[in-house]
Write an enzyme that holds these catalytic residues in place. Sequence first.
Site, mmCIF file in Angstrom:
data_model
loop_
_atom_site.group_PDB
_atom_site.id
_atom_site.type_symbol
_atom_site.label_atom_id
_atom_site.label_comp_id
_atom_site.label_asym_id
_atom_site.label_seq_id
_atom_site.Cartn_x
_atom_site.Cartn_y
_atom_site.Cartn_z
ATOM 1 N N GLU B 44 4.556 4.867 -10.318
ATOM 2 C CA GLU B 44 5.048 4.227 -11.550
ATOM 3 C C GLU B 44 5.082 5.251 -12.695
ATOM 4 O O GLU B 44 4.137 6.031 -12.869
ATOM 5 C CB GLU B 44 4.058 3.109 -11.899
ATOM 6 C CG GLU B 44 4.402 2.332 -13.158
ATOM 7 C CD GLU B 44 3.354 1.260 -13.490
ATOM 8 O OE1 GLU B 44 2.226 1.324 -12.939
ATOM 9 O OE2 GLU B 44 3.665 0.360 -14.293
ATOM 10 N N LYS B 112 10.317 -3.571 -14.053
ATOM 11 C CA LYS B 112 9.061 -4.294 -13.839
ATOM 12 C C LYS B 112 9.097 -5.637 -14.558
ATOM 13 O O LYS B 112 9.429 -5.706 -15.739
ATOM 14 C CB LYS B 112 7.930 -3.424 -14.384
ATOM 15 C CG LYS B 112 6.519 -3.915 -14.163
ATOM 16 C CD LYS B 112 5.523 -2.874 -14.713
ATOM 17 C CE LYS B 112 4.079 -3.224 -14.441
ATOM 18 N NZ LYS B 112 3.169 -2.186 -14.974
ATOM 19 N N CYS B 148 3.610 -2.011 -9.697
ATOM 20 C CA CYS B 148 2.219 -2.282 -10.102
ATOM 21 C C CYS B 148 1.915 -3.765 -10.312
ATOM 22 O O CYS B 148 1.830 -4.512 -9.353
ATOM 23 C CB CYS B 148 1.894 -1.471 -11.351
ATOM 24 S SG CYS B 148 0.136 -1.104 -11.532
#
Lengths: 576, 576
Positions: B44, B112, B148
Amino acid sequence: MKRVRLTLAQLNPTLGDFEGNVMKAKQAIDLAESTQSDLLLLPELFITGYPPEDLTFRLSFLESNRHALNEVVRYTLGKRTVCVVGFIDFDEDVYNAAAVIHDGKVRGIYRKIFLPNYSVFDEKRYFRPGQRLMILKFGSIKIGLTVCEDIWSPAEPLATLVSGNGVQLILNISASPYCIEKAKLREKYVSAKAYEHHVAIAYCNMVGGQDELVFDGASFVCDANGDLLVRAKLFEEDLLTVDVDLDENLRVNLTDPRRRYTHIENYPVEVVEFDEPRLKSDRLKNSVSQLYEREQEMFTALVTGLRDYIGKNGFKKVVLGLSGGIDSSLVASIAVEALGAENVKGVLMPSMYTSKESVEDALLLADNLGIETFILPINEVFKEYLQVLKSVFSGKPMDVTEENIQARIRGNYLMALSNKFGWLVLTTGNKSEIATGYCTLYGDMAGGFAVIKDIYKTDVYRIARWYNRWKGKQIIPERVFTKLPTAELKPGQFDQEKLPPYEVLDEILRLYVEEGLDAKEIVERGYDSKTVVEVLRMIHANEYKRKQAPIGIKVSKRAFGKDWRMPLTNKFKETL
Amino acid sequence: MKRVRLTLAQLNPTLGDFEGNVMKAKQAIDLAESTQSDLLLLPELFITGYPPEDLTFRLSFLESNRHALNEVVRYTLGKRTVCVVGFIDFDEDVYNAAAVIHDGKVRGIYRKIFLPNYSVFDEKRYFRPGQRLMILKFGSIKIGLTVCEDIWSPAEPLATLVSGNGVQLILNISASPYCIEKAKLREKYVSAKAYEHHVAIAYCNMVGGQDELVFDGASFVCDANGDLLVRAKLFEEDLLTVDVDLDENLRVNLTDPRRRYTHIENYPVEVVEFDEPRLKSDRLKNSVSQLYEREQEMFTALVTGLRDYIGKNGFKKVVLGLSGGIDSSLVASIAVEALGAENVKGVLMPSMYTSKESVEDALLLADNLGIETFILPINEVFKEYLQVLKSVFSGKPMDVTEENIQARIRGNYLMALSNKFGWLVLTTGNKSEIATGYCTLYGDMAGGFAVIKDIYKTDVYRIARWYNRWKGKQIIPERVFTKLPTAELKPGQFDQEKLPPYEVLDEILRLYVEEGLDAKEIVERGYDSKTVVEVLRMIHANEYKRKQAPIGIKVSKRAFGKDWRMPLTNKFKETL
C-alpha cells in the site's frame, strides 16, 4: 409576526471541569429565565469543553459528562426557558450532541450530522454522525437546530429544514476557533446562508482558550435578509438576549432557482413541541459589539489564549527571558496584559556578546511594564562547559555548537526558576524562526507555552507598534524596533545573515504554509527561486525541532500545531 | 484446478524518496518476470511511503508520486507480469489507491474503500473513499483486489467479491504497522476470513521503519481453507514467490448461513481482463519463515525502527548517555545491533552522587559492546550554575530543581556532541517513566529518538535478559539487572521511592493506557485504590512533558505518540 426571545450564552468552559461548567450553565439559565427568554443557547460541547480529544475514549469521562448534563437538567425544573446545550451523547456509540432541555426534562437530543475531520479537527476519530434533523416547535413557530459544521457543509441541512419543513429560525451552537478575521468570515458566510435560504440564524459560539486554540466568541444573530441584528463581545464571556421577529408566512418563491439545494432527503425529522413564545410587551434593543482591527484582534487572541492556559492549568506566574529584542518585549507585554505585572518575571541572561544597549532596552521595558527582573549571566557557566568539553572538541573549530550551548544554559536557568518557584516558562520564538529552525531546541525553545509561535516576525513588529499606540505611550522602547534582530550568541551575529529579509521570508512562509502553494507557484508570484527553494528546505529540515516545541496559540489559517502533521523521516524536496 | 504464481514484494520504501522507491519496484518487477509470476504485489502506498501525512496536501508531492508511478508503468513495457502497486491517485479528489499495471499500461485503478481513522491512522483527513470494487480476470480465474483496511472492516467487500462475483483469490496490499504479536493476529484474522468466505488470500505487507511506526512484514498467503501456505520474513525485505492452486468450481454451499454477509450491494464492479495464467511445469516449494518469541520480536522491532530512522534521515552515528543502568544498557545494545559498534558513542556523565559501581558497569557494558566512550563529569558545571542562582534561590531548600539542573547539564553535553559531530542523540527513557513523568524535560528527555519509550520497565529487563541469552554471553553485566534503579541525582535516590513497584505500575499503566480501563475497573482487578488513583494522576499531570518528548518506536497496542492525543489543559480527574 411572531417574536422569539433568545439568550446566547457565549461562555468559557474549562475542559473536564464539569462542576465549573455546570455552574456557568446554571447562571446562564437564571439570566435567561429572568429576561423571559424563550430559548437559551450554550455552545457546542459546553458540558465537557472543546476539544476533549482522546478523553472521549474514556467511559469515566463520558459518564461524568452525563452526570453534569443531568445536573443542568434538574436545575431547569419549574423554569420556562428552553435550554439547548452541547454535550457528548453516548449509547452504543458516541455523538457530538445538543440536548434540548425544558422543565427538568431532556425533551430531545440532536446529534451533529457533519463532523469536521480537517484542519485542527479530528471529529471522525471520536464521533458517529447523527442521522436525523430536529425542529423545535413553539406553537406555530418552527426552529431548526444545528451544531457548528452542520451550517458550514455545502450539503447542508438548512435546505431540508427551511424549504422542506418551513423552519423560520436556525439555531447553531458552535465551538469555532479563532484565526485572523474569522469573526468577519463567519458573519459573511452565515448571513449569506440566511439570505440564501431566507431564514433567521442565531449563532452561539464558545469563547476562551484551550491549549493552542482560542475561541473568539463574537456570537451573533442575523435576520432572514442576512442583516446582522446583534453581535456579542470578542474574546470575552457575554450573555446576549435578543428578540427575533419571525414572519409566519414563508416568503419562499417556489420558482426561485436557489431552492434547488442538496436536500438530506432521507433524514427523518424529529419535532419537539413547546408552548407559543411568551408575549412580551417590550422589544429589547439590539446590541452590536465592535469588531477589532487586525493587530488588536491578534493581540487579544494571544492575551486570551495565554491567560486561559495559565489560569486553567493552575499556574499564576510566568517567567521569560528578556533579551532587549522585539520578540521578548512583545511577549512580556502580552503576559502583563493577561496576568498583571506582579505575575510576570523577566530574566536577563547576558552572554559575553550581549551589547550594553540590549541590557538597557530590556531593563527599560521591564521598568515600563513594572515587572520584576533578574540578571543571570551565562558566561561563567559557559566557560565551565567548554572546559569539560575541551578534550573531546580539541582540534574542532567553533561553530553553532557553542551558540547552542549558551542558548541551552539560558533554557536551564529559566527551567530552574520554574522548578523552584512554580513559574511557567514562556518562550518567545516567532513563526518565522520556528518555520526556518532559527532557534535552539532545549535552549530558547525550552518552556511551557510559546505565546507568539504563530506570529510572523513582521507581524510581531506590527502588533508591538499597535500596542504602544493603544497604550498611548512607548512601553516597548523605540530602539527595540529599529536595531537589527540578533541572538547575540557570537560576535556580530544578526538574523539576516542566515535568513532572507523578514518581509520576503514571511510572505514565502505564508504562501507555502497557509495557502499551500508549491515552490513553482511562489516563484511565479515574483520571489527569487533560490530563496524560495532554500526557505522550503529549511521548513522541512527543521520539522524535528517543531515536533518537540511547546504548544502556542493558533492565530493564522494554519499554525505549526494540530494542523501541521508532517513526517520527520521524509526525503521529499520541494523543487522548481 | 488452475494455478496462479504470485510474487509478494515485501519492501521497505522511504517516505518521499520517489527515485529510491521506483528503483526497488523495478527490481521487484525483474524478479517477478524472471520467476514467471503472473502477478506481482507491492505494498500500500509503496510509491510514496506510508504514512505521508500532510504531504498529501501538497500538489507537488502528489505530482511527484504520479511521475514515479509512470516510471514504473513504462518499465513494465514488454513484460508479462501484472503488477499491483500502491500510490496516491488524484483528480478532483485524493485517493489511497492501487494501480494495476501491465505491459506499459495502467489497466485499472482500485481506490481503497474503507479508510481507517482511528489509532495512529488519519486516512479520512486525507482521502476520499473509493466506490467501486475491482476484479482482475485471468482467463477464467477471478481475483479480487483490496487495500489494507478493506479486509479488516466487518462490512467488508469480501462477501460481495466472493459470493456475489465468484472471486477465488483476494489480493490485499497493506501498510500495517507492528505491535506486539501483530503478525500472529493478522494471520489468525485473515485466515479466518479465508475460511469463512472460502477464498484464498494473498496479503502483502510493507516492511521497515517510518518515524514511530515499524512495519513488520510477515506477508503471507493462505488457501481457501484458511491454511497458511507461505510466510515472508519478519522485519526484513523479502521477495516471496508462491504458486496458488485455485478451484475452478466454487464450493460455496448456498444454504450455508455464513453466506448472509453484509454486501456492498450497490457498488459497481470493474473487471480488468488478462490472459490465462502461464502454464508452469513445476510447482514452487512453499517457504514459511518462523515467527519470533515475544522478546525477540520487540527487540527486532526496535532495531528495525532505529536503523531506519537513522539511515533514512541521513545520519550514521548516534550518541547516548551510559548510566550503568538497565535502560541505557539496553538502548546501547539495540543501537549496536542496528548500526554497528563503530557508530555508537557512549557518554558517562557522573554526578557527585554517582557510585563507583555505576561507572564500572557502564564501562564494562561499553567494553562488551565494543563502543567508544567519553567521560564528562557534570559536577563543576553544576556548581557554577548554583553559584549564579545562589542569590535568587537564597533561603529556599534544595528540591527537585537541583536534580533537574544536573539532568539538563547532561542533556546539554549530549546535544553539544550531537551538534559538533553530527551524531544523533538517543534518549533512554522507558514507557513506565514517560507515563509517570519520572524524567526531566530537556534533561534525559533531550534527544532525537526515544528508542524504548514504548517499552515498560519490566519488559526492559525481559528484553535485556533475552538479549544476553541470544548473544550467548553476558553483554549487559549481571549487576545492572540486580541493583536498584536510580537516577543518581541526589544521595540515596531510588525510583521506587517515588513510584510503586514496577510490576504493579506497569500493569496499571497497561490496563489504563492500552486496555482503556477506568480507575474502578483497575481496582476491581485487585490493585490498591490509592496507588491506582495516584498513577492515573501522574499520567495526566505529565502530559506536558510527553507533548515535547522525542518520538520513538511504537511496540504496544497504544503508545504515547500518534495514538495518544490528550489535551494539556484538562481538569478531569480519574476517581473511584
